[in-house]
Design an enzyme around this catalytic site. Structure first.
Site, PDB file in Angstrom:
ATOM      1  N   LYS A 209       0.837  -1.209   0.000  1.00 18.25           N
ATOM      2  CA  LYS A 209       0.000   0.000   0.000  1.00 18.25           C
ATOM      3  C   LYS A 209       0.871   1.257   0.000  1.00 18.25           C
ATOM      4  O   LYS A 209       0.635   2.203  -0.766  1.00 18.25           O
ATOM      5  CB  LYS A 209      -0.914  -0.025   1.239  1.00 18.25           C
ATOM      6  N   CYS A 263      -2.889  10.947   1.794  1.00 15.24           N
ATOM      7  CA  CYS A 263      -2.345   9.633   1.419  1.00 15.24           C
ATOM      8  C   CYS A 263      -0.979   9.801   0.756  1.00 15.24           C
ATOM      9  O   CYS A 263       0.045   9.440   1.323  1.00 15.24           O
ATOM     10  CB  CYS A 263      -3.309   8.947   0.464  1.00 15.24           C
TER      11      CYS A 263
HETATM   12  N1  SAJ Z   1      -1.635  15.191  -8.507  1.00 15.08           N
HETATM   13  C1  SAJ Z   1      -0.799  15.929  -9.329  1.00 15.08           C
HETATM   14  N2  SAJ Z   1      -0.538  15.464 -10.580  1.00 15.08           N
HETATM   15  C2  SAJ Z   1      -1.073  14.282 -11.041  1.00 15.08           C
HETATM   16  C3  SAJ Z   1      -1.907  13.522 -10.197  1.00 15.08           C
HETATM   17  C4  SAJ Z   1      -2.169  14.000  -8.927  1.00 15.08           C
HETATM   18  O1  SAJ Z   1      -0.294  16.999  -8.949  1.00 15.08           O
HETATM   19  O2  SAJ Z   1      -0.792  13.941 -12.193  1.00 15.08           O
HETATM   20  C5  SAJ Z   1      -1.917  15.678  -7.140  1.00 15.08           C
HETATM   21  C6  SAJ Z   1      -3.405  15.932  -6.868  1.00 15.08           C
HETATM   22  O3  SAJ Z   1      -3.796  17.201  -7.318  1.00 15.08           O
HETATM   23  C7  SAJ Z   1      -3.455  15.797  -5.364  1.00 15.08           C
HETATM   24  C8  SAJ Z   1      -2.411  14.720  -5.084  1.00 15.08           C
HETATM   25  O4  SAJ Z   1      -1.578  14.654  -6.212  1.00 15.08           O
HETATM   26  O5  SAJ Z   1      -3.053  16.994  -4.719  1.00 15.08           O
HETATM   27  C9  SAJ Z   1      -2.981  13.336  -4.803  1.00 15.08           C
HETATM   28  O6  SAJ Z   1      -4.070  13.062  -5.692  1.00 15.08           O
HETATM   29  P1  SAJ Z   1      -4.311  11.653  -6.382  1.00 15.08           P
HETATM   30  O7  SAJ Z   1      -5.523  11.749  -7.193  1.00 15.08           O
HETATM   31  O8  SAJ Z   1      -3.066  11.207  -7.059  1.00 15.08           O
HETATM   32  O9  SAJ Z   1      -4.460  10.643  -5.160  1.00 15.08           O
HETATM   33  P2  SAJ Z   1      -5.400  10.600  -3.836  1.00 15.08           P
HETATM   34  O10 SAJ Z   1      -4.559  11.105  -2.686  1.00 15.08           O
HETATM   35  O11 SAJ Z   1      -6.712  11.216  -4.052  1.00 15.08           O
HETATM   36  O12 SAJ Z   1      -5.599   8.996  -3.717  1.00 15.08           O
HETATM   37  C10 SAJ Z   1      -4.452   8.155  -3.657  1.00 15.08           C
HETATM   38  C11 SAJ Z   1      -4.636   7.012  -4.685  1.00 15.08           C
HETATM   39  N3  SAJ Z   1      -3.372   6.294  -4.830  1.00 15.08           N
HETATM   40  C12 SAJ Z   1      -2.853   6.020  -6.044  1.00 15.08           C
HETATM   41  O13 SAJ Z   1      -3.344   6.394  -7.077  1.00 15.08           O
HETATM   42  C13 SAJ Z   1      -1.593   5.207  -6.058  1.00 15.08           C
HETATM   43  C14 SAJ Z   1      -5.763   6.081  -4.229  1.00 15.08           C
HETATM   44  O14 SAJ Z   1      -5.834   4.957  -5.078  1.00 15.08           O
HETATM   45  C15 SAJ Z   1      -5.508   5.621  -2.780  1.00 15.08           C
HETATM   46  O15 SAJ Z   1      -6.568   4.791  -2.316  1.00 15.08           O
HETATM   47  C16 SAJ Z   1      -5.446   6.852  -1.901  1.00 15.08           C
HETATM   48  O16 SAJ Z   1      -4.342   7.644  -2.335  1.00 15.08           O
HETATM   49  C17 SAJ Z   1      -5.261   6.404  -0.463  1.00 15.08           C
HETATM   50  O17 SAJ Z   1      -6.251   6.442   0.299  1.00 15.08           O
HETATM   51  O18 SAJ Z   1      -4.162   5.966  -0.112  1.00 15.08           O
END
Ligand code: SAJ
Length: 408
Positions: A209, A263
């Site tokens: 995870k 996360c």
């Molecule tokens: N972000 C970027 N650029 C990107 C993608 C995301 O800057 O290309 C930023 C987003 O704006 C945000 C942050 O990253 O601030 C995180 O967003 P996210 O959509 O990547 O992830 P979370 O935190 O909403 O959810 C993540 C997910 N993990 C993965 O994709 C590996 C989700 O599947 C998990 O269940 C979740 O963490 C968790 O609960 O751990």
């Protein structure tokens, strides 16, 4: 069918408790907040997530989901409480397992022989073993002897914004302290999970995870570092990534104002804390992503310095697009820093009605129309669908800092 007691009714515990209830299981959801308990028992929700209200209402109306502030006997106990971190002296972060420990100890009066204890909270390697230790210590204190307790770590992987779909359709990992525990956990989740369920030991499940989120963090850091390089070299980073991604084996993520949420910005630290000498890339990625808000603040301040009477509008406060979640949001951090720099700041966040405490009295929450009319420096911090109708022409005569590459 076994009954469940789910501890923690937040973003993970509430959908999980509700889906089990709609599959016919008796579920007691436990939360330390009386107002959360009252809200759920009335069939309403305290967080925003598409279709979660419908699921919770159905679960409560079926009579299978009840919420309370204290646990009760059940066949399965699921721990879904937060695992935040604490700052340490050298700038690294150390995990705070106090919520997991408190939730574990709270079930000691209620567990019975053969119960399955599942840790769903994202946790450092070794936490499932600690859960066993805490529970055994608490049982000893109570003078209780309970045989055959089973322990497993079954991390969730659901993405805020599409949780209900992913809860059902994502593959899952069940890591047991014993193979029997992993087997039983698999049978439980198979009641609603339509994807594959993989069995392993608890430590591998814990690290899997953390690894998934660290992988994403490192890849976002790559994109964020590219954005700094492009700013320096006068290249459009969005165009660059779009073109590089036409290579069949290249898939660069998107730069942004920083990485938020509880996360991705947290979990890599659990690996760094456990193996600081080895996790050099992971730590650097965290530092690259954590420093991105400072770069954005500097860009906005430079643009504001061009105006005799600057008014800054921050579009979006949430940690990512189309959610109402402002916790650990780089957008909030940037907005607060701009206000602290003495700039008049308007904030636009269509998903909330009030400002978070860190911005109260410092920024003014306004509509997009008001912001566009009053501001001469605009920073787009979140690529909400609600901002989708804005085009470059909308910003004529204003300075625009588009941290998400949304405005074309
Ligand atoms: N972000 C970027 N650029 C990107 C993608 C995301 O800057 O290309 C930023 C987003 O704006 C945000 C942050 O990253 O601030 C995180 O967003 P996210 O959509 O990547 O992830 P979370 O935190 O909403 O959810 C993540 C997910 N993990 C993965 O994709 C590996 C989700 O599947 C998990 O269940 C979740 O963490 C968790 O609960 O751990």
């Amino acid at each position: 069918m076994p009954s469940l007691c789910v501890l923690g009714l937040g973003y993970i515990g509430l959908p999980t408790a509700s889906i089990f209830a709609t599959k016919g299981r008796r579920v007691l959801g436990v939360d330390v907040s009386p107002s959360v308990v009252e809200t759920i028992n009335s069939g309403r929700i305290h967080i925003q997530e598409p279709d979660l209200d419908v699921l919770v209402r159905a679960a409560v109306q079926s009579g299978n989901l009840k919420a309370a502030t204290l646990p009760a006997p059940a066949d399965v106990f699921i721990l879904a409480v937060p695992t935040p971190f604490l700052a340490s002296a050298d700038g690294a972060r150390v995990p705070d397992l106090s919520f997991v420990e408190a939730a574990t100890r709270s079930i000691a009066p209620f567990v019975a022989a053969g119960n399955l204890i599942i840790l769903e909270s994202t946790s450092p390697v070794g936490t499932t073993e600690k859960v066993k230790g805490w529970l055994e210590a608490e049982l000893a204190k109570l003078g209780r002897k309970v045989d055959g307790l089973l322990y497993a770590h079954c991390p969730e992987r659901i993405l805020p914004g599409q949780m209900l779909k992913e809860l059902v359709s994502n593959d899952r990992i069940c890591g047991g302290l014993t193979p029997v525990a992993a087997d039983q956990a698999r049978d439980l989740y198979a009641s609603f999970c339509t994807a594959q369920i993989f069995l392993t030991d608890a430590r591998t499940a814990e690290l899997a995870k953390l690894t998934e989120n660290a992988f994403r963090d490192v890849n976002i850091a790559f994109a964020n570092e590219l954005s700094l390089i492009c700013d320096k070299l006068g290249v459009d980073v969005w165009e660059l990534i779009r073109l590089a991604n036409r290579h069949p084996r290249v898939k660069i993520l998107q730069p942004g104002p920083g990485v938020g949420g509880h996360c991705i910005a947290v979990d890599p630290w659990f690996i760094v804390d456990a193996a600081p000498a080895e996790a050099r890339l992971l730590r650097t990625a965290r530092e690259v992503n954590d420093s991105k808000p400072h770069h954005v603040v500097a860009q906005v301040r430079a643009a504001a310095a061009q105006h005799a009477h600057p008014v800054v509008a921050c579009l979006g406060l949430a940690f990512k697009a189309n959610v109402d979640d402002l916790r650990e949001s780089p957008a909030v951090e940037i907005t607060a820093a701009l206000a602290a720099a003495g700039l008049p700041v308007l904030a636009v966040e269509p998903h909330v009605r009030t400002l978070p405490p860190s911005l109260v009295g410092k920024a003014k929450l306004v509509s997009i129309e008001e912001a566009m009319a009053a501001a001469n420096v605009i920073v787009l911090l979140v690529d909400h669908r609600a901002f989708g109708s804005l085009t470059l022409a909308s910003f004529a005569g204003k300075a625009l800092i588009d941290t998400r590459g949304q405005i074309r």
